[in-house]
Structures are given as structure tokens and as C-alpha cells.
Design an enzyme around this catalytic site. Structure first.
Site, PDB file in Angstrom:
ATOM      1  N   CYS A   2       1.254  -1.683  -0.148  1.00 27.34           N
ATOM      2  CA  CYS A   2      -0.036  -0.173   0.122  1.00 27.34           C
ATOM      3  C   CYS A   2       0.637   1.469   0.129  1.00 27.34           C
ATOM      4  O   CYS A   2       2.194   1.479   0.189  1.00 27.34           O
ATOM      5  CB  CYS A   2      -0.995  -0.203   1.492  1.00 27.34           C
ATOM      6  N   ARG A  27       4.795  -0.093  -6.193  1.00 28.58           N
ATOM      7  CA  ARG A  27       5.314  -0.550  -5.340  1.00 28.58           C
ATOM      8  C   ARG A  27       3.820  -1.744  -5.371  1.00 28.58           C
ATOM      9  O   ARG A  27       3.813  -2.731  -4.416  1.00 28.58           O
ATOM     10  CB  ARG A  27       4.993   0.496  -3.874  1.00 28.58           C
ATOM     11  N   TRP A  75      -3.564  -3.197  -1.422  1.00 32.07           N
ATOM     12  CA  TRP A  75      -2.658  -3.766  -2.167  1.00 32.07           C
ATOM     13  C   TRP A  75      -3.648  -5.292  -0.940  1.00 32.07           C
ATOM     14  O   TRP A  75      -3.204  -5.081   0.442  1.00 32.07           O
ATOM     15  CB  TRP A  75      -1.200  -4.028  -1.549  1.00 32.07           C
ATOM     16  N   ASN A 101      -1.327   1.629   5.779  1.00 24.01           N
ATOM     17  CA  ASN A 101      -0.347   0.495   5.326  1.00 24.01           C
ATOM     18  C   ASN A 101      -0.578   0.002   6.500  1.00 24.01           C
ATOM     19  O   ASN A 101      -0.555   0.628   7.580  1.00 24.01           O
ATOM     20  CB  ASN A 101       0.842   1.365   4.971  1.00 24.01           C
ATOM     21  N   GLY A 102      -0.546  -1.634   6.677  1.00 20.31           N
ATOM     22  CA  GLY A 102       0.423  -2.319   7.238  1.00 20.31           C
ATOM     23  C   GLY A 102      -0.697  -3.502   8.036  1.00 20.31           C
ATOM     24  O   GLY A 102      -2.227  -3.744   6.819  1.00 20.31           O
ATOM     25  N   GLU A 484      17.759 -17.067  -8.695  1.00 20.23           N
ATOM     26  CA  GLU A 484      17.670 -15.205  -9.070  1.00 20.23           C
ATOM     27  C   GLU A 484      16.242 -15.301 -10.940  1.00 20.23           C
ATOM     28  O   GLU A 484      15.803 -14.731 -11.193  1.00 20.23           O
ATOM     29  CB  GLU A 484      18.800 -14.962  -8.783  1.00 20.23           C
ATOM     30  N   LYS A 488      13.246 -14.554 -11.932  1.00 21.25           N
ATOM     31  CA  LYS A 488      13.007 -12.752 -12.691  1.00 21.25           C
ATOM     32  C   LYS A 488      12.043 -13.874 -13.536  1.00 21.25           C
ATOM     33  O   LYS A 488      11.111 -12.873 -14.115  1.00 21.25           O
ATOM     34  CB  LYS A 488      14.662 -12.569 -13.261  1.00 21.25           C
ATOM     35  N   GLU A 491       8.088 -13.735 -11.461  1.00 18.69           N
ATOM     36  CA  GLU A 491       7.189 -13.212 -10.865  1.00 18.69           C
ATOM     37  C   GLU A 491       6.930 -12.248 -12.128  1.00 18.69           C
ATOM     38  O   GLU A 491       6.116 -11.357 -12.113  1.00 18.69           O
ATOM     39  CB  GLU A 491       8.793 -12.393  -9.669  1.00 18.69           C
ATOM     40  N   HIS A 507      16.452 -36.633  -8.418  1.00 16.21           N
ATOM     41  CA  HIS A 507      15.462 -37.372  -7.473  1.00 16.21           C
ATOM     42  C   HIS A 507      14.564 -37.007  -6.844  1.00 16.21           C
ATOM     43  O   HIS A 507      13.390 -36.209  -6.222  1.00 16.21           O
ATOM     44  CB  HIS A 507      15.916 -36.692  -5.667  1.00 16.21           C
ATOM     45  N   LYS A 606       5.848  -4.221  -4.234  1.00 15.73           N
ATOM     46  CA  LYS A 606       7.741  -3.812  -4.481  1.00 15.73           C
ATOM     47  C   LYS A 606       7.927  -3.885  -3.367  1.00 15.73           C
ATOM     48  O   LYS A 606       9.505  -4.822  -2.841  1.00 15.73           O
ATOM     49  CB  LYS A 606       8.080  -2.410  -4.763  1.00 15.73           C
TER      50      LYS A 606
HETATM   51  O1  M6R Z   1      12.707  -4.846  -0.648  1.00 10.03           O
HETATM   52  P1  M6R Z   1      13.496  -6.339  -0.364  1.00 10.03           P
HETATM   53  O2  M6R Z   1      15.196  -5.976  -1.148  1.00 10.03           O
HETATM   54  O3  M6R Z   1      13.672  -6.422   1.239  1.00 10.03           O
HETATM   55  O4  M6R Z   1      12.717  -7.300  -0.819  1.00 10.03           O
HETATM   56  C1  M6R Z   1      12.763  -8.315  -0.894  1.00 10.03           C
HETATM   57  C2  M6R Z   1      11.885  -9.318  -1.474  1.00 10.03           C
HETATM   58  O5  M6R Z   1      10.582  -9.141  -1.654  1.00 10.03           O
HETATM   59  C3  M6R Z   1      12.119  -9.370  -3.638  1.00 10.03           C
HETATM   60  O6  M6R Z   1      13.333  -9.399  -3.371  1.00 10.03           O
HETATM   61  C4  M6R Z   1      11.341  -9.549  -4.545  1.00 10.03           C
HETATM   62  O7  M6R Z   1      11.337 -10.741  -3.974  1.00 10.03           O
HETATM   63  C5  M6R Z   1      10.922  -9.107  -5.782  1.00 10.03           C
HETATM   64  N1  M6R Z   1       9.821  -9.191  -6.027  1.00 10.03           N
HETATM   65  C6  M6R Z   1      12.697 -10.182  -6.491  1.00 10.03           C
HETATM   66  O8  M6R Z   1      12.106  -9.748  -7.495  1.00 10.03           O
END
Ligand code: M6R
Length: 611
Positions: A2, A27, A75, A101-102, A484, A488, A491, A507, A606
């Protein structure tokens, strides 16, 4: 997650709120709303979907006149994304409006009590409880009321509040969810995140936990829970405004991928350089050589991509400095009752510095007397402020939900730490250190080479737009890179993807391989080439199409791969920084080809400020 914006001043509030919310779109959100006081009442407009809808509904803010108001991008956590659940929320007679927010953890209990007192709820949100609770305690003094509410609610919150009875004031309060305020040329602005205020000011005041702020047109006053007034100092935000703009690129993600060489250079050599006279200097660590030599164990804790950087960090620190490293997902670490060893140190990695689980892990480590180092990108964020020491990654503002440049900068911070620890603990000599420094300094240029070769990846990616599953495999650091690369892709393209330690295939996973399944194999660790090539042969013989990402010169791989991407030669510990570039580009171009919302993938935020 949010976003909150609030404004009071001489200008019309609604356009400022809408513009501020637009800066927080990155965000992640699923509905938005604003409330503006028009001189006689608080008017509100909310809508599910993108801000565009709210802009249309309000004619870019024109239909909500007034010079003070609050706005929100939601959100969804409690209740589905719809117009009713969108913020702001009113009390029963529309004299108080609140954005939040929260998460209010005890909202069910409070809701029951308030219902028993005759309050009627129209939304499913936890936030509406706050609006009614404010109403319940309100006797004419907003600060007193807010403090009473703070004593009753459990959980995390940043709240923006307006009271019809106080038409010259906007209130805000926070606990475990960020809030900043700043002066504009004709008033004051409040937001949950820096990009929303950058247009107006670079001098911001960070609201600390359990602090309340009262904004008027000309003034801002801060209070603690005892209603005592507080003195606060402004922090200057160094970001360039253009750094948070797209600058001609089609997407923030593409722009940020192209900013990686700079992010790496700036993280190696910020204003206080980290390589001085050919030695690694990390002054922020505040540790003597004796203290470094006495470290028994490191705990690296993070979420998502930051966790993946941490997995690489484990291999690099253990390999170079020979310090045992445990690496954990923050959401697991905080509840697993970790056994903290004496003389250990925790490293919390986070781009935003606000990730709820990472912050909780930090607090747990500190509560057990463990020194905490934060590797953080956002200056002044909660993790940066609460860690014992903070090593900033100088990637600049990252807007795309899928991290690229912050991840690359995190890797550099970890390499620097590993080199510093290794040399101080005499695990490497001066010659080895100089070779590492030379290779480290070469990385930005090598990254540029890979980025300039994007057409080749785009061409390849276009063939995989319709994939159902994609697997990434590797061993050691190559496994960390695979994690990673897989994240990428999935997501932003919504294609199912998994990363596996290549040795694990037999396995269970190998049964998922069908004719044409894409398997991306990462081979940057020479000592493991042969092993991974065997795994490639295994999947290829079961019909997989094999893409290999490997070091220049490893032509052996061509026997087992259908398509090969070569990366320039570098030190084996730094290979992640190069191998990740084609994998980021692959995810980006698959997503582009599918027409996905690359910068704001569905359901994602974000900065994940709730657990
Ligand atoms: O702000 P942060 O680095 O703590 O965030 C961690 C994850 O939420 C962040 O890396 C998330 O996995 C991204 N969407 C990856 O691209």
C-alpha cells in the site's frame, strides 16, 4: 504494497494526491482512493483497479475540491480488492477519514467490541476498525484520540487521518510501517515513500515508531505517545529526481537492468570509497581486525532476490574467508528459534529496508545480543536505521517490482565483505586480493557487453513465450544464479519455473521433463562443469531443450546444449554478476512478448511491509 499520500496547503489537494499516488504505483496495488475536505465536508472517491480509473472518475481531481486530503493505493490483505474495501475509510457519520498501511492484528476482537457499541461496518478491512475506534475515543482532541487508539491496536500501521472538526490539519502516525513528511512551496506533504515527495522537497523528516505528526498549512509538529512535542531533524535525499523516471526506456525494469554497471561501480566506489590503496575499506562495519578475526559464524537473512544474493554470499564468504555461513529466508528464520553462536554476526539484506520479515529477523538477532549489519539500498529505511551498522548498496531508486540493479549491488557488497574478511583473516594473500580487486573492477564493463547483446536473448526469448514450465539448474554458485534466474522469469511472465540444484534432478524433478521443456543450465564454476554437463545430457535425452549459460571458452558444453550464451571470463566467485544478466533479459523479453505488466506484475508489491 500500500501507499499513502497526504497534503495540506494553498493548492488543490486532489491533483497532488493523485500525482503522489502515481509515484507509488510501483509498490504494487489493486485499488486506490482519495478523501478531500471541501470546507464543509470530507468527500471521498475510491475505485478498484489502476489509478487511471480514479483519475477518470475525479476528472484528474477536479471533482474533489479542497486544499487538504489523504490518498491511498491498496494492496489487499483483509478482504478482496473492490471499491468498498479500498481506502480511505470513514467513521459512521463521515467526520473522520483514514488511510492505512500495515495490518491491525487484533482487528477481529476490536470489530466485535465496536459492533457491540453499535458501530456498523461496511467493509471487510482491518482499517475500518481504526476509523470507528478513532470515532469512539474522539472528544475533540485528535492527538489524544490517536494515542488512545495506538494503545488499543496491535500490529503494524502507518495512518493518515483527517478530522472534519479540524479543517486545518492532517494527522499521521506510524508503527513498523514507514512514513515521511516534508514541506512543499505552499504547504506540507506526507507519504509512505520518498518518490511521492521528491517533486516538492528533498528534505524529509522520517517519522519514527509511535510518533505522531500534525501538519498544518504552515507548520508541522511531532509528538510521542505521552503527547510531548519532539524536535526532529530533516534528512536530505540525494536521489536524482530523474533516477525515479523512465528516461525513455519502455519499462523501469529495462532501464534498471541498464543501470547495473553504474550500480556496481557506485557500490564499489561510493563517496567513501571501499577500495583504498588497493585494500578493501568498509568503514561502516565499525569492526577492528581482531573483531573480524574472532567471528565464528555469519547468519545471512533476507527474502526473495535478496535471499538469492545471500545464497551466493554464503558460497563466496565460505570460499574466500572460510567463515561458516547460515543463510535463511527471513520468514523462516524469525520463527525457527535459531541457535545463535557466540561471536557471530547477522547480515540482513534488503533493497527496500522495510521488508517485514527481514526487519523482524533483525530485531530477533539484536534481542539475542547479535551484532547486525544491514546491506540496504534505501537510505534511512527501517532496517538501515535499526541495524548496528549499515553498508549501503548505491543502486539508486529501484522502481520495477522485479529487482535487478539492487540485486547486482547486493552481490557486490557481499563480495567486498568476503574479500575484507578473507584478507583480514589471512585466508588470502596480497596477490590474491589484487587479482580479486582487478576482476571486481572489470565487472561493470563486462556487464555492459552482455547488456549490449540483448537482441540475441530477445530472439531466443520469443520462442518461449508459450512455455508452460521452465527449469533452471546449476551447482554451487550456479544454483544460486538459477534461483534468481527462475524468480525473474516467473514473477514477471507468470510462467511456472523452478530452480534445482542440478544434482537433485534424479531425485524427482526429472519426471517433469517432457518433449520441448526448456531447461536453462548455468555453468560458471569450472570445477563443476562435467557434473552439470551430465545433468544436461540426462534432461536432453528426455526431450528437454537445453539453454546453457557458461564462461567463454567452455565449448565442451555445446555437446549437451541446444543454445549457448557465453559470459566473459571473471573470477569464479563473481560469475553471478555476469551470468544473471542474460537471465534477467530472458525473463524481461518473455514477459514483453506475452504482453504482461512488466513493472507491476499482478499480486506483487515492491516492498513487502506485512508478513
Ligand atoms: O526490499 P527487499 O530486498 O527486502 O525485498 C525482498 C523481496 O521482496 C524482493 O527481492 C522480491 O523477491 C522481488 N520481487 C524480486 O524481484
Amino acid at each position: 504494497m500500500c501507499g499513502i499520500v497526504g497534503y495540506i496547503g494553498e493548492s488543490q489537494a486532489a491533483p497532488i494526491l493523485l500525482e503522489g499516488l502515481a509515484k507509488l504505483e510501483y509498490r504494487g496495488y489493486d485499488s486506490a482512493g482519495i478523501a478531500v475536505y471541501d470546507g464543509s465536508q470530507i468527500n471521498m472517491m475510491k475505485s478498484v483497479g489502476r489509478l487511471k480509473v480514479l483519475n477518470e472518475l475525479t476528472h484528474d481531481g477536479e471533482t474533489l475540491p479542497g486544499t487538504l486530503g489523504i490518498g491511498h493505493t491498496r494492496w489487499a490483505t483483509h478482504g478482496s480488492p473492490n471499491d468498498v474495501n479500498a481506502h480511505p475509510h470513514y467513521n459512521s457519520d463521515n467526520t473522520i477519514a483514514v488511510v492505512h498501511n500495515g495490518i491491525i492484528e487484533n482487528y477481529m476482537k476490536l470489530r466485535k467490541r465496536l459492533t457491540a457499541h453499535g458501530y456498523t461496518f461496511i467493509s471487510e478491512t482491518d482499517t475500518e476498525v481504526v476509523a470507528h475506534l478513532l470515532d469512539y475515543y474522539y472528544k475533540g482532541n485528535p492527538i489524544e484520540t490517536i494515542i488512545k487508539v495506538m494503545h488499543r491496536v496491535e500490529g503494524s500501521y502507518a495512518l493518515g487521518i483527517i478530522f472534519k472538526d479540524h479543517p486545518d490539519e492532517v494527522y499521521a502516525v506510524r508503527k513498523d510501517s514507514p512514513l515521511i513528511v516534508g514541506h512543499t512551496k505552499d504547504g506540507n506533504i506526507l507519504a509512505s515513500d520518498v518518490p511521492a515527495v521528491l517533486k516538492y522537497t528533498r528534505n524529509v523528516y522520517f517519522i519514527e515508531n509511535e510518533e505522531i505528526v500534525r501538519l498544518s498549512k504552515t507548520d508541522m509538529k511531532f509528538y510521542n505517545v505521552d503527547e510531548e512535542e519532539l524536535e526532529k531533524e530533516a534528512t536530505t535525499i540525494e536521489w536524482d529526481v530523474s533516477a525515479a523516471e523512465k528516461g525513455g526506456y519502455e519499462h523501469y525494469m529495462l532501464k534498471e537492468m541498464y543501470e547495473q554497471p553504474k550500480a556496481v561501480r557506485d557500490t564499489i566506489s561510493p563517496a567513501d570509497p571501499r577500495i583504498v590503496n588497493n585494500k578493501i575499506e568498509i568503514s561502516e562495519l565499525n569492526m577492528t581486525d581482531e573483531e573480524i578475526c574472532s567471528i565464528h559464524k555469519l547468519y545471512i537473512v533476507a527474502c526473495g532476490s535478496a535471499y538469492h544474493a545471500g545464497v551466493t554470499g554464503k558460497y563466496v564468504i565460505e570460499g574466500l574467508a572460510r567463515i561458516p555461513v547460515e543463510v535463511d529466508l527471513a520468514s523462516e528464520f524469525r520463527y525457527r528459534d535459531p541457535i545463535y553462536e557466540k561471536n557471530s554476526m547477522a547480515i540482513i539484506i534488503s533493497q527496500s529496508g522495510e521488508t517485514a520479515d527481514s526487519l523482524a529477523a533483525l530485531r530477533d538477532a539484536k534481542a539475542h545480543g547479535i551484532k547486525v549489519l544491514g546491506i540496504v539500498n534505501v537510505v534511512g529505511s527501517s532496517i538501515a536505521r535499526e541495524a548496528d551498522s549499515v553498508m549501503y548498496t548505491w543502486a539508486g531508486p529501484e522502481i520495477a517490482v522485479a529487482t535487478t540493479k539492487a540485486y547486482s549491488a547486493q552481490l557486490i557488497a557481499l563480495y567486498l565483505l568476503a574479500m575484507k574478511f578473507a584478507y583480514t583473516r589471512q585466508q588470502i594473500d596480497d596477490n590474491e586480493l589484487q587479482t580479486l580487486i582487478k576482476d571486481l573492477r572489470k565487472l561493470p564493463e563486462q556487464m555492459e557487453l552482455l547488456l549490449n547483446n540483448k537482441e540475441k536473448i530477445q530472439h531466443f526469448a520469443n520462442r518461449y513465450i508459450a512455455s508452460r514450465d521452465v527449469f533452471f539448474i546449476g551447482r554451487g554458485i550456479d544454483y544460486a544464479i538459477s534461483l534468481e534466474g527462475s524468480l525473474k522469469l516467473k514473477e514477471i511472465s507468470y510462467i511456472h519455473s523452478e530452480a534445482y540444484a542440478a544434482g537433485e534432478l534424479k531425485h524427482g524433478t526429472i519426471s517433469l521433463i517432457e518433449e520441448g521443456t526448456l531447461v536453462a543450465a548455468v555453468l560458471t564454476q569450472e570445477q563443476l562443469y562435467k557434473k552439470t554437463i551430465s545433468n544436461m545430457v540426462e534432461v536432453k535425452s528426455r526431450g528437454a531443450f537445453v539453454l546453457a549459460v557458461t564462461n567463454t571458452g567452455n565449448t565442451e558444453v555445446e555437446k549437451a546444449a541446444d543454445y549457448v550464451i557465453y559470459i566473459p571470463q571473471t573470477n569464479k566467485y563473481f560469475a553471478n554478476s555476469l551470468a544473471i544478466i542474460p537471465l534477467q533479459l530472458f525473463g524481461y523479453y518473455v514477459s514483453l512478448g506475452k504482453g504482461c505488466d512488466i513493472d507491476k506484475p499482478r499480486n506483487l508489491a515492491k516492498s513487502v511491509t506485512v508478513e
